[in-house]
Design an enzyme around this catalytic site. Structure first.
Site, PDB file in Angstrom:
ATOM      1  N   GLU A  81      36.788  30.427  66.460  1.00  0.00           N
ATOM      2  CA  GLU A  81      36.075  30.316  65.175  1.00  0.00           C
ATOM      3  C   GLU A  81      35.812  31.724  64.642  1.00  0.00           C
ATOM      4  OE1 GLU A  81      32.262  28.351  65.487  1.00  0.00           O
ATOM      5  OE2 GLU A  81      31.685  28.972  63.458  1.00  0.00           O
ATOM      6  N   TYR A 120      32.372  39.131  50.687  1.00  0.00           N
ATOM      7  CA  TYR A 120      33.617  38.729  51.357  1.00  0.00           C
ATOM      8  C   TYR A 120      34.746  39.753  51.249  1.00  0.00           C
ATOM      9  CZ  TYR A 120      31.154  34.298  51.560  1.00  0.00           C
ATOM     10  OH  TYR A 120      30.213  33.323  51.796  1.00  0.00           O
ATOM     11  N   ASN A 140      38.707  29.748  60.158  1.00  0.00           N
ATOM     12  CA  ASN A 140      37.503  30.055  59.396  1.00  0.00           C
ATOM     13  C   ASN A 140      37.173  28.767  58.631  1.00  0.00           C
ATOM     14  OD1 ASN A 140      35.463  30.813  57.743  1.00  0.00           O
ATOM     15  ND2 ASN A 140      36.418  32.704  57.014  1.00  0.00           N
ATOM     16  N   HIS A 176      34.428  34.232  61.180  1.00  0.00           N
ATOM     17  CA  HIS A 176      33.767  34.362  59.880  1.00  0.00           C
ATOM     18  C   HIS A 176      33.837  35.803  59.417  1.00  0.00           C
ATOM     19  CE1 HIS A 176      32.224  30.330  60.182  1.00  0.00           C
ATOM     20  NE2 HIS A 176      31.906  30.603  61.435  1.00  0.00           N
ATOM     21  N   ARG A 229      22.358  35.698  57.431  1.00  0.00           N
ATOM     22  CA  ARG A 229      22.324  35.148  56.075  1.00  0.00           C
ATOM     23  C   ARG A 229      21.287  34.024  55.998  1.00  0.00           C
ATOM     24  NH1 ARG A 229      28.197  34.227  53.862  1.00  0.00           N
ATOM     25  NH2 ARG A 229      26.965  34.133  51.927  1.00  0.00           N
ATOM     26  N   ASP A 267      35.178  17.439  66.004  1.00  0.00           N
ATOM     27  CA  ASP A 267      35.811  16.408  66.841  1.00  0.00           C
ATOM     28  C   ASP A 267      37.331  16.586  66.885  1.00  0.00           C
ATOM     29  OD1 ASP A 267      33.351  15.323  67.377  1.00  0.00           O
ATOM     30  OD2 ASP A 267      33.570  13.585  66.064  1.00  0.00           O
ATOM     31  N   ALA A 301      32.431  26.706  54.556  1.00  0.00           N
ATOM     32  CA  ALA A 301      31.194  25.908  54.471  1.00  0.00           C
ATOM     33  C   ALA A 301      31.193  24.721  55.435  1.00  0.00           C
ATOM     34  CB  ALA A 301      30.989  25.430  53.040  1.00  0.00           C
ATOM     35  N   HIS A 313      29.090  24.464  58.730  1.00  0.00           N
ATOM     36  CA  HIS A 313      27.691  24.062  58.783  1.00  0.00           C
ATOM     37  C   HIS A 313      27.489  22.564  58.516  1.00  0.00           C
ATOM     38  CE1 HIS A 313      27.607  28.352  58.548  1.00  0.00           C
ATOM     39  NE2 HIS A 313      28.122  28.339  57.327  1.00  0.00           N
ATOM     40  N   ARG A 318      36.267  36.895  43.817  1.00  0.00           N
ATOM     41  CA  ARG A 318      34.839  36.722  43.515  1.00  0.00           C
ATOM     42  C   ARG A 318      34.025  37.248  44.694  1.00  0.00           C
ATOM     43  NH1 ARG A 318      35.717  31.643  40.712  1.00  0.00           N
ATOM     44  NH2 ARG A 318      37.139  32.330  39.120  1.00  0.00           N
ATOM     45  N   ASN A 321      37.145  27.260  49.492  1.00  0.00           N
ATOM     46  CA  ASN A 321      36.841  28.416  48.646  1.00  0.00           C
ATOM     47  C   ASN A 321      37.429  29.731  49.146  1.00  0.00           C
ATOM     48  OD1 ASN A 321      35.273  27.021  46.612  1.00  0.00           O
ATOM     49  ND2 ASN A 321      33.721  26.753  48.206  1.00  0.00           N
TER      50      ASN A 321
HETATM   51  O1  CA2 Z   1      31.734  34.480  56.328  1.00  0.00           O
HETATM   52  C1  CA2 Z   1      32.565  33.585  56.328  1.00  0.00           C
HETATM   53  O2  CA2 Z   1      33.749  33.746  56.598  1.00  0.00           O
HETATM   54  C2  CA2 Z   1      32.140  32.169  55.904  1.00  0.00           C
HETATM   55  O3  CA2 Z   1      32.876  31.244  56.696  1.00  0.00           O
HETATM   56  C3  CA2 Z   1      32.520  32.043  54.443  1.00  0.00           C
HETATM   57  C4  CA2 Z   1      32.070  30.729  53.834  1.00  0.00           C
HETATM   58  C5  CA2 Z   1      30.593  30.466  54.094  1.00  0.00           C
HETATM   59  O4  CA2 Z   1      30.243  29.187  53.619  1.00  0.00           O
HETATM   60  C6  CA2 Z   1      30.258  30.572  55.573  1.00  0.00           C
HETATM   61  O5  CA2 Z   1      28.870  30.382  55.725  1.00  0.00           O
HETATM   62  C7  CA2 Z   1      30.657  31.918  56.122  1.00  0.00           C
HETATM   63  C8  CA2 Z   1      32.277  30.755  52.323  1.00  0.00           C
HETATM   64  C9  CA2 Z   1      33.697  30.972  51.916  1.00  0.00           C
HETATM   65  C10 CA2 Z   1      33.728  31.128  50.437  1.00  0.00           C
HETATM   66  O6  CA2 Z   1      34.615  32.170  50.120  1.00  0.00           O
HETATM   67  C11 CA2 Z   1      34.509  32.771  48.924  1.00  0.00           C
HETATM   68  C12 CA2 Z   1      35.295  33.879  48.723  1.00  0.00           C
HETATM   69  C13 CA2 Z   1      35.220  34.556  47.549  1.00  0.00           C
HETATM   70  C14 CA2 Z   1      34.384  34.108  46.536  1.00  0.00           C
HETATM   71  C15 CA2 Z   1      33.603  32.992  46.730  1.00  0.00           C
HETATM   72  C16 CA2 Z   1      33.671  32.310  47.925  1.00  0.00           C
END
Ligand code: CA2
Length: 146
Positions: A101, A26, A77, A103, A110, A90, A80, A83, A21, A14
């Protein structure tokens, strides 16, 4: 350029939607715009970066497995998969090159399920919550490791 001076930047599921979005979480920059900033910093630091994104866990695992042939470090990065993915953890351990790593959001501020990272124990360290700066800090950290 020598393999050690090349850094692979991996983005999980994503993250291709960045800037399109949920800008309140983000930010407003697209992955391409973040890439431009990373390439500029890489030039300053005397390294090369390649920036790849995949929505597929298997593809990410494959790229991590192959990384040591071409790259001296990884900035990831895992999105998802942070988690959920023992497979990515691995693969990082098996690759054996320094991995940072990162984020965009602070995963500890969160939902509960985001507070656990399967990746953290395989990484040199984690940078979380600095927005797009997390990518640039991650690159600086990787350069320190090579
Ligand atoms: O904060 C981060 O960089 C995350 O790795 C982003 C992940 C999330 O699942 C982690 O918990 C934290 C989500 C990435 C989704 O990116 C989007 C970007 C724009 C719109 C929707 C999703």
């Amino acid at each position: 350029m020598a393999k050690k001076k090349k850094i692979l930047v991996l983005n999980g599921p994503n993250l291709n939607l960045l800037g399109k979005r949920q800008p309140e979480i983000y930010g407003r920059l697209t992955l391409e715009q973040i890439g431009k900033k990373m390439h500029a910093l890489a030039k300053e630091l005397g390294v090369e970066v390649e920036i790849w994104q995949s929505n597929s866990e298997g593809e990410l695992v494959g790229w991590i497995q192959d990384a040591p042939k071409q790259f001296g470090a990884i900035v990831i990065n895992p999105a998802a998969y942070t988690h959920s993915s023992v497979a990515i953890r691995d693969a990082i351990t098996a690759a054996g090159i320094p991995t940072i790593e990162i984020h965009i959001s602070n995963i500890y501020r969160r939902e509960e399920f985001r507070k656990h990272s399967y990746i953290a124990a395989a990484a040199v360290g984690q940078i979380t919550g600095f927005g797009v700066q997390s990518y640039l800090l991650g690159l600086r950290a990787a350069v320190e490791q090579i």
